[in-house]
Each structure stands twice: as structure tokens, then as C-alpha cells.
Design a protein around this motif. Structure first.
Motif, mmCIF file in Angstrom:
data_model
loop_
_atom_site.group_PDB
_atom_site.id
_atom_site.type_symbol
_atom_site.label_atom_id
_atom_site.label_comp_id
_atom_site.label_asym_id
_atom_site.label_seq_id
_atom_site.Cartn_x
_atom_site.Cartn_y
_atom_site.Cartn_z
ATOM 1 N N GLU A 44 0.836 -1.205 0.000
ATOM 2 C CA GLU A 44 0.000 0.000 0.000
ATOM 3 C C GLU A 44 0.871 1.256 0.000
ATOM 4 O O GLU A 44 1.981 1.261 0.536
ATOM 5 N N GLN A 77 -0.914 2.362 6.537
ATOM 6 C CA GLN A 77 -1.991 1.981 7.450
ATOM 7 C C GLN A 77 -1.689 2.617 8.813
ATOM 8 O O GLN A 77 -1.595 3.826 8.892
ATOM 9 N N ASP A 78 -1.523 1.819 9.850
ATOM 10 C CA ASP A 78 -1.252 2.397 11.166
ATOM 11 C C ASP A 78 0.210 2.233 11.584
ATOM 12 O O ASP A 78 0.577 2.547 12.708
#
Length: 174
Positions: A44, A77-78
């Protein structure tokens, strides 16, 4: 030319406003990649968050330090891909500057002069990670300064707290 005329011209020159950059330097620079090497397997694209702040202080009668600090947090993401914190500083000489012009000089002109150095140092640090380059966008320091002045005026009108402590946006007092 008479000696008295030369003295008068010398005194006048010493009263003229002057401003100059004496030195630039990296005051602080850190790069963290807390999730490497596993983060390199992620497919990603990252999200980038940039926080910018300016500061200044008097060092001597006509000598000032100005700073521009940036924090760049890039996440997938995180998970943090990398975190760069950098402070670019400069020593400036400002003599015979009217008091009402000194704050805008330190808050607008000095950061504008320092920011290209900061951008280059941050880009270089990120380049050393072997990740794609990140180039910080141009910044309108006059707009930032005017926003800060408006926020200070609003705080003073509110009269809620006269502690002199300025909180960053989104922070709350406890």
C-alpha cells in the motif's frame, strides 16, 4: 571633506537599519524507521503528515537565532514507515530595526530564508532510507505569521487563561 562631516556621515550610517544572515546550521535532525525491515513488504502507498513550526530568540543586543522545525510522519496503514524531525536554525544580525518590525522580521523573513536549507536536509535524510524522495512543499510564512497573530489576539480577547502558554492546534488544557 571636513572631519566633522565625515563623523556626521559615520554616525548616520551607524543608525541606519541593517539586517544580515550570519550563519545557518542544523540544530536537530533525527530519522526513525521503527518498523523496518518488515514495512518494506507492504504494498500500500504511504500517507504523509507534516507539522511545521517557527521560533526565535535574542542572543545578544543585535543578534537573533531563528528556527524552523518540521516533523514528517509517513505511515502505511497504522504503521510508521519513517519519522523525520529536523530543526534548521540561523543566526541573524538585526540592528536599528524598529520594534514593531522586529517580530515580523524574525517570524516571516528569517524562516523564509532558512526553509530551503531545511527542505534540502529533510530530502537528503529521506533519500538515505532508500525510499522514494519526499520534497516539502513551499510555505507562505507571512500567512502562518498572520494566523498566529490572529490566534493570539483571539486568546487575549477570550481572557480564559492568562498563563502565557500557547497551545498547538487541537491541544486542550487539563
Amino acid at each position: 571633506m571636513s572631519e566633522q562631516q565625515q563623523n556626521n556621515q559615520g554616525e548616520q550610517a551607524s543608525q541606519d537599519p541593517s539586517f544580515s544572515l550570519q550563519r545557518t546550521y542544523v540544530k536537530d535532525l533525527s530519522l526513525e524507521m521503527p518498523n523496518a525491515p518488515q514495512i518494506f513488504l507492504e504494498q500500500e502507498g504511504p500517507s504523509v503528515e507534516v507539522s511545521l513550526n517557527v521560533g526565535g530568540q535574542r542572543l545578544a543586543e543585535t543578534v537573533y537565532e531563528a528556527t524552523v522545525t518540521v516533523t514528517v510522519t509517513t505511515r502505511i496503514q497504522d504503521k510508521v514507515l519513517y519519522l523525520v524531525e529536523a530543526t534548521q536554525a540561523g543566526i541573524f544580525e538585526a540592528a536599528n530595526i524598529p520594534a514593531e518590525q522586529l517580530d515580523p522580521l524574525i517570524g516571516i523573513v528569517c524562516p523564509t530564508m532558512l526553509y530551503p536549507y531545511l527542505r534540502a536536509n529533510v530530502a537528503d535524510a529521506i533519500n538515505r532510507t532508500s525510499l522514494p524522495a519526499l520534497h516539502l512543499a513551499e510555505v507562505n510564512f507571512q500567512s502562518m505569521y498572520e494566523q498566529r497573530i490572529a490566534e493570539l489576539a483571539q486568546q487575549q480577547q477570550g481572557g480564559n487563561d492568562d498563563s502565557g502558554i500557547i497551545l498547538p492546534p487541537g491541544a486542550t488544557r487539563q
